[in-house]
Every structure is written in C-alpha cells, then in structure tokens.
Motif scaffolding. Structure first.
Motif, PDB file in Angstrom:
ATOM      1  N   UNK A 150      -1.035  -3.270   4.420  1.00 35.73           N
ATOM      2  CA  UNK A 150      -2.091  -2.720   3.564  1.00 35.73           C
ATOM      3  C   UNK A 150      -2.167  -1.208   3.671  1.00 35.73           C
ATOM      4  N   UNK A 151      -1.926  -0.694   4.856  1.00 34.54           N
ATOM      5  CA  UNK A 151      -2.030   0.759   5.063  1.00 34.54           C
ATOM      6  C   UNK A 151      -0.993   1.515   4.218  1.00 34.54           C
ATOM      7  N   UNK A 152       0.184   0.925   4.074  1.00 35.79           N
ATOM      8  CA  UNK A 152       1.219   1.567   3.249  1.00 35.79           C
ATOM      9  C   UNK A 152       0.691   1.750   1.819  1.00 35.79           C
ATOM     10  N   UNK A 153       0.018   0.702   1.309  1.00 34.67           N
ATOM     11  CA  UNK A 153      -0.497   0.778  -0.061  1.00 34.67           C
ATOM     12  C   UNK A 153      -1.680   1.749  -0.146  1.00 34.67           C
ATOM     13  N   UNK A 154      -2.519   1.754   0.892  1.00 34.74           N
ATOM     14  CA  UNK A 154      -3.665   2.674   0.909  1.00 34.74           C
ATOM     15  C   UNK A 154      -3.189   4.129   0.887  1.00 34.74           C
ATOM     16  N   UNK A 155      -2.192   4.426   1.714  1.00 39.23           N
ATOM     17  CA  UNK A 155      -1.687   5.802   1.792  1.00 39.23           C
ATOM     18  C   UNK A 155      -1.072   6.197   0.447  1.00 39.23           C
TER      19      UNK A 155
ATOM     20  N   UNK B 295      11.803  -2.539   6.098  1.00 40.38           N
ATOM     21  CA  UNK B 295      12.235  -3.888   5.689  1.00 40.38           C
ATOM     22  C   UNK B 295      11.770  -4.288   4.292  1.00 40.38           C
ATOM     23  N   UNK B 296      10.737  -3.603   3.769  1.00 39.15           N
ATOM     24  CA  UNK B 296      10.175  -4.024   2.484  1.00 39.15           C
ATOM     25  C   UNK B 296       9.884  -2.826   1.598  1.00 39.15           C
ATOM     26  N   UNK B 297      10.104  -3.009   0.292  1.00 36.99           N
ATOM     27  CA  UNK B 297       9.718  -1.955  -0.658  1.00 36.99           C
ATOM     28  C   UNK B 297       8.192  -2.026  -0.802  1.00 36.99           C
ATOM     29  N   UNK B 298       7.600  -0.974  -1.361  1.00 41.93           N
ATOM     30  CA  UNK B 298       6.142  -0.978  -1.567  1.00 41.93           C
ATOM     31  C   UNK B 298       5.737  -2.178  -2.425  1.00 41.93           C
ATOM     32  N   UNK B 299       6.570  -2.478  -3.443  1.00 39.93           N
ATOM     33  CA  UNK B 299       6.234  -3.586  -4.358  1.00 39.93           C
ATOM     34  C   UNK B 299       6.225  -4.921  -3.611  1.00 39.93           C
ATOM     35  N   UNK B 300       7.023  -5.028  -2.568  1.00 38.33           N
ATOM     36  CA  UNK B 300       7.087  -6.294  -1.812  1.00 38.33           C
ATOM     37  C   UNK B 300       5.923  -6.461  -0.838  1.00 38.33           C
ATOM     38  N   UNK B 301       5.140  -5.386  -0.632  1.00 36.35           N
ATOM     39  CA  UNK B 301       4.033  -5.500   0.336  1.00 36.35           C
ATOM     40  C   UNK B 301       2.945  -6.459  -0.170  1.00 36.35           C
ATOM     41  N   UNK B 302       2.747  -6.498  -1.506  1.00 34.87           N
ATOM     42  CA  UNK B 302       1.677  -7.362  -2.030  1.00 34.87           C
ATOM     43  C   UNK B 302       1.955  -8.850  -1.788  1.00 34.87           C
ATOM     44  N   UNK B 303       3.148  -9.360  -2.190  1.00 35.65           N
ATOM     45  CA  UNK B 303       3.424 -10.782  -1.891  1.00 35.65           C
ATOM     46  C   UNK B 303       3.432 -11.066  -0.388  1.00 35.65           C
TER      47      UNK B 303
END
Ligand SMILES: N[C@@H](CCC(=O)N[C@@H](CS)C(=O)NCC(=O)O)C(=O)O
Length: 255
Positions: free
Chosen positions: A106-111, A156-164
């Motif tokens: 979640x922090x990646x998306x918040x930043x 290991x994950x792109x930003x788009x992959x953080x949601x799933x």
C-alpha cells in the motif's frame, strides 16, 4: 522513561504506540523528521551507517529499531496485557508478517499518488517550517518522496500488480477474522493492532487518530479496495473506538 521515536502518520509507528498504550507502558513520543533529525537519531541509537527506520524505542538498556521488537518488549514487560499470548505466538507473528506485506504494498501506491499531488506534498511539510513558506517548499517535499519511492520500491511487482496483490492479502485477513470480533479466538491482541494499523493504506482512519490533511487522505486511499473490504474497515473503526486509548485493564490512556 522510555522514548519512542516515530512518524505519527506511519502505520509502523501507530502499531508500536498502540502496543505500548495497551500494555500501560508510559513513554515520551518524539516525532522523527526524515533527513532533519536523522543524524541525531543515528547518534543516540548508535546506528551510524545504513538505513534508519522508525519506530525506535529507547530507554535504559533498551534500543529497539522495529515495531515487532517493540511489541515483544511490551509483552515481556506486561504479560497480563496478553499482546502476544504464548500459545498463539506463531499466529500473531504470521499476522504481523501479513500486516507488513499490506503496509509495504500500500505504501508504494500512497507514495506514487502523493508524488502526483502538490496539495498532499504541501501537507507533508513539517510544522517546523512557517506556514507561509510551505507552498515554496513543495519541490523539497517532492525530492523527499522521490527518495522514499526508490527506498520502498518492490523489485518483484510492478505498481499495477500491487492492487491484485493487496486484494489477495486482504482476503487472508478476512479469512482469519471470519466474522469474529478479534483475529484470535482468545480476545484482543497484537494481531488486531498490527493488521488494523496496516489498513491505513486502504483507507485512513479518522484524522483525530492519525493526523492527515484532506489531500493526503485521498493519497492514502485505494478506492478500488476500500469499498470491497468495507467490512474490514468497519471492524477497524470499531476497534479504534473500543480499544485504542484504553489499557488492557480498562484505564484511559491520555494523549
Ligand atoms: N518493519 C518496520 C518498518 C518501519 C518503516 O518502514 N518505517 C518507515 C515509516 S513508514 C520509516 O522509517 N520511514 C522513514 C524513512 O524511510 O526515512 C517496523 O515495523 O518497524
């Protein structure tokens, strides 16, 4: 006297504070200002090199640089608080790891959202600077957030992959809670505290608990997940009402 160095807005700091409060351990809270107070924190924690992260608990013979260490310390100092019941240690540790995964994703998306929102960057400027200067300090805040984006990146994950990925993790929380009032059958524990703190990255709790301006609140929200996991957020909000400012024996904790 114990001293807790932390970032008021950070879920990692919130879980350490809640654990200490629940265990009725008193401490002085010191706000960490990344880059500004870092040298002073390095000196007192004797960590002259390498990354610094908060919360850090200091006291006579105490120098703990992680919220999980702090929770275990609180448990040792106040076993009656049953933060980490001995027979359920593994489950609580597993919940803490799940909380870390939710918080980090979640922090990646918040930043990322904050970097795209000048009003949120302005809200992130410490009160130490006169309010009239805040608009002019936005580029400085942007640089600080760029540093954080790099520091917290997930190879290991792109930003788009953080949601799933977050969806999968939240389903695990729902499964463990399974309609019960607490994650453990035995009652309120650090498992609840650590998971609840991480839900901050899905939709922030009321700002009287964790101070965030309106623009920052929207940057800390995953609208796609907040609706889908409204049951978990409602559970979080009611736990704040019942357990946040109360010790294990029911005494009020004054802030
Ligand atoms: N696993 C650690 C995580 C700590 C952490 O990520 N702290 C962040 C706050 S969100 C931090 O110190 N950020 C400041 C920085 O990186 O400069 C814990 O639970 O204590």
């Amino acid at each position: 006297m114990l001293r807790l160095i932390g970032l008021s807005v950070s879920p990692a700091t919130e879980r350490a504070r809640w654990a200490l409060d629940h265990a009725a351990l008193t401490y002085h809270f010191e706000e960490y200002l990344p880059q500004i107070t870092t040298p002073w924190v390095r000196l007192r924690t004797r960590r002259l090199f390498g990354p610094i992260s908060v919360p850090i608990l200091l006291g006579p013979g105490v120098n703990l640089p992680d919220s999980w260490d702090i929770a275990q310390y609180a448990m040792r100092e106040q076993p009656a608080a049953r933060l980490i019941p001995r027979e359920q240690h593994n489950t609580v540790e597993k919940m803490n790891q799940l909380s870390e995964q939710i918080f980090y994703a979640g922090r990646i998306l918040t930043v990322k959202r904050t970097l795209a929102n000048d009003a949120a960057l302005q809200e992130a400027i410490p009160d130490l600077f006169p309010a009239a200067l805040h608009p002019r300090l936005v580029p400085l805040a942007r640089n600080a957030y760029r540093v954080l984006r790099k520091k917290y990146a997930d190879p290991r994950r792109s930003d788009a992959d953080q949601l799933p990925w977050l969806r999968e993790l939240l389903q695990q929380v729902r499964q463990q809670l399974n309609g019960k009032p607490f994650l453990l059958d035995s009652g309120f524990s650090y498992a609840d505290i650590t998971i609840i703190a991480a839900l901050q990255v899905i939709r922030p709790v009321q700002s009287r608990h964790i101070p965030l301006g309106p623009a920052s609140q929207s940057c800390w929200t995953c609208p796609e997940l907040a609706q889908e996991f409204a049951d978990l957020l409602a559970w979080r909000d009611s736990a704040y009402g019942e357990h946040r400012y109360r010790t294990f024996s029911g005494q009020a904790v004054l802030y």
